[in-house]
Enzyme design. Structure first.
Site, PDB file in Angstrom:
ATOM      1  N   ASP A   5       0.736  -1.132   0.007  1.00 16.22           N
ATOM      2  CA  ASP A   5      -0.526  -0.061   0.492  1.00 16.22           C
ATOM      3  C   ASP A   5       1.116   1.572  -0.549  1.00 16.22           C
ATOM      4  OD1 ASP A   5       0.923  -1.189   2.659  1.00 16.22           O
ATOM      5  OD2 ASP A   5      -0.453   0.442   3.722  1.00 16.22           O
TER       6      ASP A   5
ATOM      7  N   GLU B 138       0.085  -0.770   5.814  1.00 15.61           N
ATOM      8  CA  GLU B 138       0.835  -1.149   6.319  1.00 15.61           C
ATOM      9  C   GLU B 138       0.555   0.420   6.984  1.00 15.61           C
ATOM     10  OE1 GLU B 138       4.996   0.787   7.579  1.00 15.61           O
ATOM     11  OE2 GLU B 138       3.967   1.344   5.989  1.00 15.61           O
TER      12      GLU B 138
END
Length: 385
Positions: free
Chosen positions: A75, A137
């Protein structure tokens, strides 16, 4: 500089997927999994609760102990509100740099490793490479723990984990832990001329915010000057505050968000409990005037620090590959602490600079891509020896 065409192709390929944390990462996971399966890799997915996102871990090489995990999150942070001069999801090469969202943080590391899968097979790995690609994350290190648990249970025990956050290829063996919170305060609304009858949610929130500042300043005053961290103590910071509706109305609601960055050895749980205990006292004062008042605390993230250890095979491996004689620490949080908490030997080492992370016009230099590529090539040689 060596030919980086395969690496650049994969960097472009991964950056082209808009994996902003608010969106699904499944298109990227589909692409990478199909690619790895084409080389005979064992692949496994670990989905989030609603199935819109997935971790992917995969074994390349023999199913034996002693391999190395290459960990990276898929991400990226949003680009909205940033002054980008190029398309953030189409890599632009200019003046020895690659521009695009995620090129530094941290798709280039994963791209380099994926581009070298054919080299891994040609070299004849004696010990495996285990890819570990996570989701979410950036919004609290939420995705990796479920994947880490499966790797520990289902994969042959690796000798090291390398988390490829951007470190300019320096070897990092320590980082701070993180926890973050949303606090919602409900007061009792009256006309501001009737202060004695109302309870201002904004004023109550101000007391709580002051407490957070006090906890930070107390730790700053007692900081260990020998600490390698900068700053050398655990920090607590309030960065979002909202509350009230109008100047002459006692505020009925207030909200703020805060986070902590905790040095190894300082307890996240103790800090959380100290704040909650203070909040209970503030709530009791409010409810003494108006029973409907309350303080609600929602924890959004809670991830451990990475503690430096003298006996760290992962750090020894990374130093041997890079030729560096020392390690360093960083103040940001990463999934490395979660791997360490699960019993793995772990280090952070990856191409690019953290200074570029989350910025408009994020970039990585071609020189860093070359260094990262050399690092993985040397790792392959060691695992094939």
């Amino acid at each position: 500089m060596t030919d980086l065409a395969p690496q650049l192709e994969w960097i472009r390929r991964l950056v082209a997927f808009d994996t902003t944390s608010s969106k699904s990462n499944l298109a990227l996971i589909d692409d990478v999994e199909t690619y790895l399966q084409g080389f005979g890799a064992e692949t496994f997915r670990v989905f989030n609760d609603d199935g819109t996102k997935a971790n992917l871990y995969a074994l390349v090489g023999p199913r034996v102990e002693g391999g190395v995990v290459l960990s990276g999150h898929t991400d990226v942070v949003p680009v909205e509100g940033q002054a980008w001069e190029t398309d953030p999801f189409a890599v632009t090469e200019k003046d020895g740099r690659l521009y695009g969202r995620g090129v530094a943080d941290m798709k280039s590391f994963s791209a380099i490793a994926l581009s070298l899968v054919p080299d891994m097979l040609t070299a004849g790995l004696k010990r495996p490479v285990i890819f570990a690609l996570s989701y979410d994350e950036e919004i609290g290190l939420l995705g990796a723990p479920s994947m880490i648990a499966e790797i520990a249970e289902r994969m042959p025990k690796p000798s090291a984990v390398i988390v490829g956050e951007p470190t300019n290829m320096k070897v990092i063996d320590g980082h701070k832990g993180i926890a973050s919170f949303t606090v919602r305060v409900t007061g009792y609304t009256t006309h501001s001329s009737q202060t004695d009858r109302g309870v201002s949610a904004v004023e109550a929130a101000a007391k709580l915010i002051t407490k957070i500042s006090e906890m930070r300043e107390r730790r700053a005053a007692a900081a260990d000057p020998a600490s390698p961290f900068d700053p050398p103590y655990s920090t607590m910071t309030v960065n979002v505050v909202r509350g009230g509706t109008q100047l002459n109305i006692m505020a009925g609601e207030a909200m703020f968000q805060w986070d902590m960055r905790v040095v190894p050895g300082d307890s996240r749980e103790d800090i959380i409990e100290e704040f909650k205990d203070f909040a209970r006292g503030v709530e009791a004062e409010m409810r003494a005037k108006a029973p409907g008042c309350r303080v609600e605390i929602e924890q959004m993230s809670n991830a451990p620090s990475l503690a430096p250890h003298a006996d760290n095979p992962a750090a020894d491996l990374a130093k041997a590959i890079t030729g560096l004689n020392s390690t360093d620490v960083v103040s940001y949080a990463a999934e490395a602490g979660q791997f360490q908490e699960a019993g793995f030997s772990v280090v952070i080492c990856g191409p690019g600079s953290i200074d570029q992370a989350h910025q408009a016009n994020e970039y990585i230099t071609l020189a860093q891509v070359a260094e990262g590529t050399l690092f993985i090539r040397r790792l392959i040689e060691r695992l094939s020896a």
